[in-house]
Write an enzyme that holds these catalytic residues in place. Structure first.
Site, PDB file in Angstrom:
ATOM      1  N   ASP A 132      50.491  18.418  35.581  1.00  0.00           N
ATOM      2  CA  ASP A 132      50.482  18.181  37.041  1.00  0.00           C
ATOM      3  C   ASP A 132      51.492  17.118  37.432  1.00  0.00           C
ATOM      4  O   ASP A 132      52.156  17.226  38.457  1.00  0.00           O
ATOM      5  CB  ASP A 132      49.068  17.864  37.566  1.00  0.00           C
ATOM      6  CG  ASP A 132      48.393  16.671  36.909  1.00  0.00           C
ATOM      7  OD1 ASP A 132      48.882  16.188  35.856  1.00  0.00           O
ATOM      8  OD2 ASP A 132      47.363  16.206  37.442  1.00  0.00           O
ATOM      9  N   GLY A 175      34.153   8.864  31.617  1.00  0.00           N
ATOM     10  CA  GLY A 175      35.073   8.849  30.474  1.00  0.00           C
ATOM     11  C   GLY A 175      34.996  10.096  29.616  1.00  0.00           C
ATOM     12  O   GLY A 175      35.185  10.049  28.414  1.00  0.00           O
ATOM     13  N   SER A 226      35.180  11.824  36.437  1.00  0.00           N
ATOM     14  CA  SER A 226      34.284  10.994  37.223  1.00  0.00           C
ATOM     15  C   SER A 226      35.121  10.018  38.047  1.00  0.00           C
ATOM     16  O   SER A 226      34.747   9.628  39.144  1.00  0.00           O
ATOM     17  CB  SER A 226      33.339  10.227  36.314  1.00  0.00           C
ATOM     18  OG  SER A 226      34.055   9.391  35.446  1.00  0.00           O
ATOM     19  N   ASP A 247      43.001  16.288  39.768  1.00  0.00           N
ATOM     20  CA  ASP A 247      41.576  15.967  39.858  1.00  0.00           C
ATOM     21  C   ASP A 247      41.129  15.806  41.302  1.00  0.00           C
ATOM     22  O   ASP A 247      40.072  16.277  41.707  1.00  0.00           O
ATOM     23  CB  ASP A 247      41.283  14.654  39.120  1.00  0.00           C
ATOM     24  CG  ASP A 247      41.790  14.685  37.703  1.00  0.00           C
ATOM     25  OD1 ASP A 247      42.130  15.782  37.238  1.00  0.00           O
ATOM     26  OD2 ASP A 247      41.859  13.619  37.077  1.00  0.00           O
ATOM     27  N   LYS A 283      40.667   3.875  28.168  1.00  0.00           N
ATOM     28  CA  LYS A 283      41.542   4.066  29.325  1.00  0.00           C
ATOM     29  C   LYS A 283      42.699   3.076  29.357  1.00  0.00           C
ATOM     30  O   LYS A 283      43.803   3.424  29.764  1.00  0.00           O
ATOM     31  CB  LYS A 283      40.741   3.946  30.633  1.00  0.00           C
ATOM     32  CG  LYS A 283      39.986   5.199  30.978  1.00  0.00           C
ATOM     33  CD  LYS A 283      40.814   6.154  31.822  1.00  0.00           C
ATOM     34  CE  LYS A 283      40.217   7.550  31.715  1.00  0.00           C
ATOM     35  NZ  LYS A 283      40.799   8.592  32.453  1.00  0.00           N
TER      36      LYS A 283
HETATM   37  P1  NG1 Z   1      41.397  12.772  33.474  1.00  0.00           P
HETATM   38  O1  NG1 Z   1      41.798  11.529  32.787  1.00  0.00           O
HETATM   39  O2  NG1 Z   1      40.700  13.742  32.629  1.00  0.00           O
HETATM   40  O3  NG1 Z   1      40.677  12.486  34.739  1.00  0.00           O
HETATM   41  C1  NG1 Z   1      44.038  13.053  33.756  1.00  0.00           C
HETATM   42  C2  NG1 Z   1      44.762  12.990  35.087  1.00  0.00           C
HETATM   43  C3  NG1 Z   1      45.124  14.371  35.651  1.00  0.00           C
HETATM   44  C4  NG1 Z   1      45.827  15.210  34.609  1.00  0.00           C
HETATM   45  C5  NG1 Z   1      45.002  15.201  33.309  1.00  0.00           C
HETATM   46  C6  NG1 Z   1      45.702  15.910  32.182  1.00  0.00           C
HETATM   47  C7  NG1 Z   1      43.939  11.018  36.256  1.00  0.00           C
HETATM   48  C8  NG1 Z   1      43.139  10.525  37.370  1.00  0.00           C
HETATM   49  N1  NG1 Z   1      43.942  12.315  36.068  1.00  0.00           N
HETATM   50  O4  NG1 Z   1      42.752  13.525  33.944  1.00  0.00           O
HETATM   51  O5  NG1 Z   1      45.905  14.219  36.828  1.00  0.00           O
HETATM   52  O6  NG1 Z   1      47.137  14.753  34.397  1.00  0.00           O
HETATM   53  O7  NG1 Z   1      44.733  13.889  32.860  1.00  0.00           O
HETATM   54  O8  NG1 Z   1      45.954  17.240  32.507  1.00  0.00           O
HETATM   55  O9  NG1 Z   1      44.596  10.272  35.581  1.00  0.00           O
HETATM   56 MG    MG Z   2      40.053  10.357  35.384  1.00  0.00          MG
END
Ligand code: NG1
Ligand code: MG
Length: 546
Positions: A63, A185, A190, A246, A291
């Protein structure tokens, strides 16, 4: 266009869930939250903001390169009950909670302790002249520390700066109570659910969701697309340079289908109906990705690797890039293929261009591979871009904190291009299944499963965002009868998503429970927490009470 739809503001739970029957299983949770709010703050909440987590079916880590992804909202969500807090008639202002726009934030989970904070007005000189949008409010958020209220503050930040840019109108003091059913996590976002629901809560409580809320002009009212953009910016304040998947999934989903979300040439979302006869099962690896360290050596590092890869590739293809321009891989494809500015070449053309470009990535490999792998050092990487060291640092490093000895440009870009193609193929297969006259969708489901498995291999080997437990869990899922299985979300821990024949879900869950070592001994709620079937759920909304 889903992005142009208004943000739903409902007045009854049956509207939230589409019917009285559908709302029944949820009523207790919403009512308990409202009662708990009243118990803690001495009056009823005025709004409950809701935002769901999401599961990404396919399209990982692409993305932020601006390629389309295919997630769906899940039914688990974050709820925030809130109400303006009346100030005593002559408040001394000595207490933080008497400040304009002050917030008392509580959480139903006691490990997340009560927080009181207030925004500060920035001094005019603090406001940089070249900022695209002048920000006049500040809230302390430390991206290096993981704190629950940071997500609440992140949502508030954008609302303050989007709607309160002059001192003429001050934000109201707010009390809020958060409750959530999205495991933290775990790759089910979330974080985005928190940021979107917080953004919505502060918009609602300040009368900014409906144009005539306070009987006067309250500035432009956001539509769904606007809420996604604002939530994306808000979430960046917590320290992850995320794409928009997300937030878009949380805001724009619909229970009838998954979503294809495109980011180029602009944000758009379209429904993708899923074939009959299969269910998605989320299973938590129970590895919690770190994180903060994870961002440095993982997520943010990948963002930089793919951006630098994009520039080097563009140079080699004769695509022009301004010295300060952080061109993305999707833009390189666009310019290479002669797509007109602001136009979308469409999925079939894009798939073809990606296949052509995947064969042109040699330029991303090191000239003299002396480290036995395909990585390049920082110095080599800078040389490959043709930029001076200073300029490179300004463009690619000054805004982000990363740590690496070798940068795997070839592998990362190879993953992004192949994953972007798999998303297009997944979408095409779903659309074909919806149009086909056969009642048996098995052939389609098998194709989807294969794409998911290939995605996992690519995430694991090329993007290195898996981990041994996720590899094991996806392997066990296939053995237990899934058509396909892969990690979902950022990876390095968190959940997997598996496509499972509808009539085998119970068996499947039982098999995983018996074979995935960390699940041994789990029963009942504890087991439902870590492995569960899910359907696409509805997107974010606000319930207006009383
Ligand atoms: P997570 O960390 O699973 O919420 C993150 C990124 C997404 C996307 C995915 C990998 C954030 C908020 N979200 O998702 O935009 O890049 O990793 O596809 O960092
Ligand atoms: Mg996230």
């Amino acid at each position: 266009m889903i992005a142009e739809q208004p943000i739903p503001v409902y007045t009854t739970l049956s509207e939230v869930f589409g019917s009285v029957e559908a709302s029944l299983p949820h009523a207790a949770r919403w009512n308990n939250l409202a009662e708990e709010f009243e118990k803690r703050f001495g009056r009823k909440p005025q709004y409950i903001a809701r935002a769901p987590g999401r599961v990404n079916l396919i399209g990982e880590h692409i993305d932020y390169a601006l390629f389309g992804v295919l997630p769906a909202a899940i039914e688990r969500d974050i709820l925030i009950a809130c109400a303006p807090r009346p100030l005593p008639p002559s408040s001394p202002k000595a207490e933080l909670e008497h400040f304009p726009g002050s917030v008392i934030a509580e959480n139903t989970q006691s490990k997340y302790t009560r927080q009181v904070f207030a925004p500060a007005v920035k001094e005019p000189q603090e406001v940089s002249d070249n900022a695209a949008h002048v920000e006049s409010w500040h809230l302390d958020i430390n991206p290096k520390e993981l704190r629950w209220e940071s997500y609440v503050k992140a949502g508030y930040y954008g609302v303050l700066n989007y709607h309160f840019s002059t001192a003429e109108e001050l934000p109201v003091p707010v009390d809020l109570l958060v409750t959530g059913s999205v495991p933290a996590g775990s790759g089910l976002s979330s974080s985005a659910a928190m940021v979107v629901s917080s953004t919505l809560a502060f918009l609602a409580v300040n009368g900014k969701l409906e144009s005539n809320d306070r009987g006067r002009d309250t500035g432009p009212v956001l539509n769904k697309g606007g809420l996604v953009q604002l939530s994306m910016k808000n979430e960046k304040r917590v320290g992850v340079n995320s794409g928009g998947m997300d937030q878009a999934a949380s805001v724009m989903s619909d229970p009838s289908s998954a979503l294809y979300i495109a980011f180029y040439p602009s944000l758009s979302a379209s429904a993708v109906p899923l074939p009959n006869g299969a269910v998605f099962v989320c299973a938590n690896s129970l590895v919690v990705a770190d994180k903060v360290i994870g961002a440095k050596r993982g997520y943010n590092l990948r963002v930089v690797e793919t951006l630098v890869g994009a520039r080097i590739l563009a140079n080699s293809l004769g695509v022009e890039v301004g010295p300060r321009d952080r061109i993305t891989l999707r833009e390189v494809v666009s310019k290479f293929s002669g797509e007109k500015d602001g136009e979308d070449m469409g999925p079939d053309e894009l798939e073809k261009s990606l296949a052509v470009l995947e064969e042109k990535l040699e330029v991303l490999k090191p000239k003299q591979p002396d480290n036995g792998q395909l990585g390049v050092t920082m110095d080599e990487m800078i040389k490959m871009t043709g930029l001076s060291k200073d300029l490179f640092e300004e463009v690619y490093l000054s805004w982000v904190d990363i740590e690496a000895t070798y940068f795997q440009l070839f592998n990362r870009v190879k993953h992004v291009f192949s994953e972007a193609r798999r998303v297009l193929q997944f979408r095409k297969t779903c659309l074909e299944a919806a149009q086909s006259s056969t009642s048996n969708d098995t052939v389609f489901l098998e194709s989807l499963g294969r794409l998911m498995n290939d995605s996992q291999t690519s995430c694991s080997q090329l993007y290195e965002c898996s981990c041994p437990e996720l590899d094991q869990l996806t392997h066990l899922a296939r053995e237990a009868g899934a058509y396909g299985s892969r990690l979902t979300g950022a990876g390095w821990g968190g959940c997997t998503v598996s496509l499972v024949p509808e009539n085998k879900v119970a068996d499947f869950i039982q098999r995983i429970k018996e074979t995935y070592p960390p699940y041994k001994g789990l029963e009942g709620d504890a087991l439902n927490e870590v492995i569960f079937a899910t359907k696409p759920g509805r997107g974010a909304c606000v319930l207006k009470l009383g």
